[in-house]
Design an enzyme around this catalytic site. Sequence first.
Site, PDB file in Angstrom:
ATOM      1  N   GLU A 120     122.802 -75.716  20.120  1.00 40.67           N
ATOM      2  CA  GLU A 120     123.497 -74.918  21.126  1.00 40.67           C
ATOM      3  C   GLU A 120     122.912 -73.523  21.338  1.00 40.67           C
ATOM      4  O   GLU A 120     123.635 -72.555  21.523  1.00 40.67           O
ATOM      5  CB  GLU A 120     124.999 -74.839  20.769  1.00 40.67           C
ATOM      6  CG  GLU A 120     125.618 -76.231  20.721  1.00 40.67           C
ATOM      7  CD  GLU A 120     127.112 -76.246  20.369  1.00 40.67           C
ATOM      8  OE1 GLU A 120     127.800 -77.099  20.930  1.00 40.67           O
ATOM      9  OE2 GLU A 120     127.567 -75.425  19.564  1.00 40.67           O
ATOM     10  N   ASP A 148     128.762 -69.122  10.406  1.00 40.74           N
ATOM     11  CA  ASP A 148     128.724 -69.276  11.863  1.00 40.74           C
ATOM     12  C   ASP A 148     128.971 -67.899  12.487  1.00 40.74           C
ATOM     13  O   ASP A 148     129.018 -66.900  11.766  1.00 40.74           O
ATOM     14  CB  ASP A 148     129.766 -70.321  12.333  1.00 40.74           C
ATOM     15  CG  ASP A 148     129.306 -71.042  13.599  1.00 40.74           C
ATOM     16  OD1 ASP A 148     129.186 -70.376  14.641  1.00 40.74           O
ATOM     17  OD2 ASP A 148     129.053 -72.265  13.540  1.00 40.74           O
ATOM     18  N   HIS A 179     124.832 -69.475  16.828  1.00 46.68           N
ATOM     19  CA  HIS A 179     125.867 -69.543  15.785  1.00 46.68           C
ATOM     20  C   HIS A 179     125.729 -68.457  14.716  1.00 46.68           C
ATOM     21  O   HIS A 179     125.928 -68.710  13.530  1.00 46.68           O
ATOM     22  CB  HIS A 179     125.897 -70.943  15.144  1.00 46.68           C
ATOM     23  CG  HIS A 179     126.347 -71.997  16.120  1.00 46.68           C
ATOM     24  ND1 HIS A 179     127.665 -72.197  16.447  1.00 46.68           N
ATOM     25  CD2 HIS A 179     125.643 -72.886  16.866  1.00 46.68           C
ATOM     26  CE1 HIS A 179     127.760 -73.169  17.336  1.00 46.68           C
ATOM     27  NE2 HIS A 179     126.549 -73.586  17.614  1.00 46.68           N
TER      28      HIS A 179
END
Length: 598
Positions: free
Chosen positions: A366, A248, A302
Amino acid sequence: MKLPLATYILFVVLVENISALNGVWRWECSNNYCQKTAITPETEDTALSLPACRIFCSDVGALWPKPTGNVYLGSTLAKVNINSIDAMGLNFEKASHPIMTGAMKRFKQQINAKMPQRAKLADGGKTLEITCILANPDITKLTLETAEGYALTISETSDGRLNATIVADNIFGGRHGLETLNQLVIYDDLRDEVLMPNDVSITDEPAFAYRGISLDTARNYINVDTIKRTLDGMASSKLNSLHWHITDSHSFPYVSKSLPELSMYGAYSTKKIYTAEDVAEIVAYGLERGVRIIPEFDAPAHVGEGWQNTDFVVCFNAKPWQNYCVEPPCGQFDPTKDKLYDAIEALYGDMLEQFDPVIFHMGGDEVHFGCWNSTDSIVEWMETEKGWGRSEQDFVKLWDLFQNESLTRLYKKADKQIPVIMWTSTLTQKEYLELLPKDKYIIQIWTTGSDPQISNLLNNGYKVILSNYDALYFDCGFAGWVTDGNNWCSPYIGWQKVYENRPAKFAGDKKAQVLGAEAALWTEQVDSASVDTRLWPRASALGEVLWTEPTGSWRDAEQRFLVQRERLIELGVNSDALEPEWCWQYEENCPTSGKFNQ
Ligand SMILES: *[C@@H]1O[C@H](CO)[C@@H](O)[C@H](O)[C@H]1NC(C)=O
Ligand SMILES: *[C@@H]1O[C@H](CO)[C@@H](O)[C@H](O)[C@H]1NC(C)=O
Ligand SMILES: *[C@@H]1O[C@H](CO)[C@@H](O)[C@H](O)[C@H]1NC(C)=O
């Protein structure tokens, strides 16, 4: 107080007898509950320990998950000689079958783990012979189509051996049969004996093909032993997919053979890494437990730590973070950089080689358009090279370009169209969904059950995996760390809610498109010290939802669930306690029990 003579004699007799029987309590089956009762001289010969009582008194012998076919457990227990457990039949413990050898080794360890260290088993007992008959012993990959069913029979041979026979299509079904057999072998603490029923017939197969946990090892590093304990817990609950969110923006612990700089720069420390040996060990450990490992390389959002020596990541640690990502530190790939795709291809190549996965996870959650929109070179490229504007649709085009090229590189390295999972995102909204063709992508839903995307995905023929955060995010319900108060998805989700989060509720007549579900453990506030208690026993509740597809309430399952929790503890998985042990001993009496609420 002076006792009448008769009572005194009785007391003496009782003391003599209980010294033979390790304890003063027995359990008696009444109304399908095991009742704690004092041992008397009249009952000492037939006194049952709690686990022995549960085999015949609890629903389906306290098996977890509950078998979906027939369950016959007979009415007698036989004493097992644990020094004489033999794997007899086909395909067991042959050098050519490392998965079964591992599964058998685990079986014996589990039997030993049932006993206290000081147990001094009395001599005697019957030899247990385990035979496993597999139609396709050469299947060693657990795909979405692999048949995981089995049939288990236990009988006694004419010369007094215990004959446990498992018939299955392949080792994965065979392994599940072994797990069920294991749950039927009990340690009787009243007599220091290992017992099992000797007249059993069970048929069983799972309702859903994908029964998973996703584990984030990048927000905090999770050590290899903890990942193995997670696999132990999964095996005991017949969960079969560990989705490994291995990188991440916070850290990059995965040691890539092709791009070693990523973990050199991106790991929290030189110890907090996953070497090729670690990965190989975890993949093998998973297979022996019937669990496939699915690596995720989450992109284009990420990403951050590890990529410092490249110019592929924009907005890294940009502030205020709310403008560029959903959680600090921000970071997103710059899709306009041609060389980025070579790096991604190399990473895919390493992961495919080491994990040998049957499904790959590309993340895709996201993505923050504010990040790309704030990066001058990206905006300029979009405007001058492409003639695009800066609207949402234009940024979706940019993302699609990234996704298309990444997928091309993945297929190239896999040498075929490997199934890909992506999280729900802007791309899975109605207006953009066509960019993710349903024959290539499986969509993992993390929004709530009320999200209209779900019915849209199902109506358009997509296969989905449920991780709706209101029932399957196991990191919820702790203090906030980017906000005051509690964290965003609070409150804590109890096992009861997990148990009643049924795929049929979401999918109706499109249930066939639901491959299964996955409990997600994001580790911002968890590390190796606390993974077990976050996951267990709640993930076992999910195990039964997906294996058995129960229709009843959690109340019907509670008795068995308390037993499963104890099994996890025996395995060394530090599962949370659910209730005072008193409730476990006096099944009928706690407020949450099915009986109380009838
Ligand atoms: C063991 O049980 C299986 C299944 O019931 C049966 O086919 C087999 O003959 C039994 N073996 C022995 C030695 O009794
Ligand atoms: C990108 O920034 C421009 C200029 O501030 C703005 O007009 C546009 O709405 C932004 N695009 C998105 C998708 O937010
Ligand atoms: C990339 O996009 C092109 C054009 O739409 C399409 O033909 C191709 O199949 C896509 N590649 C992949 C791997 O999806």
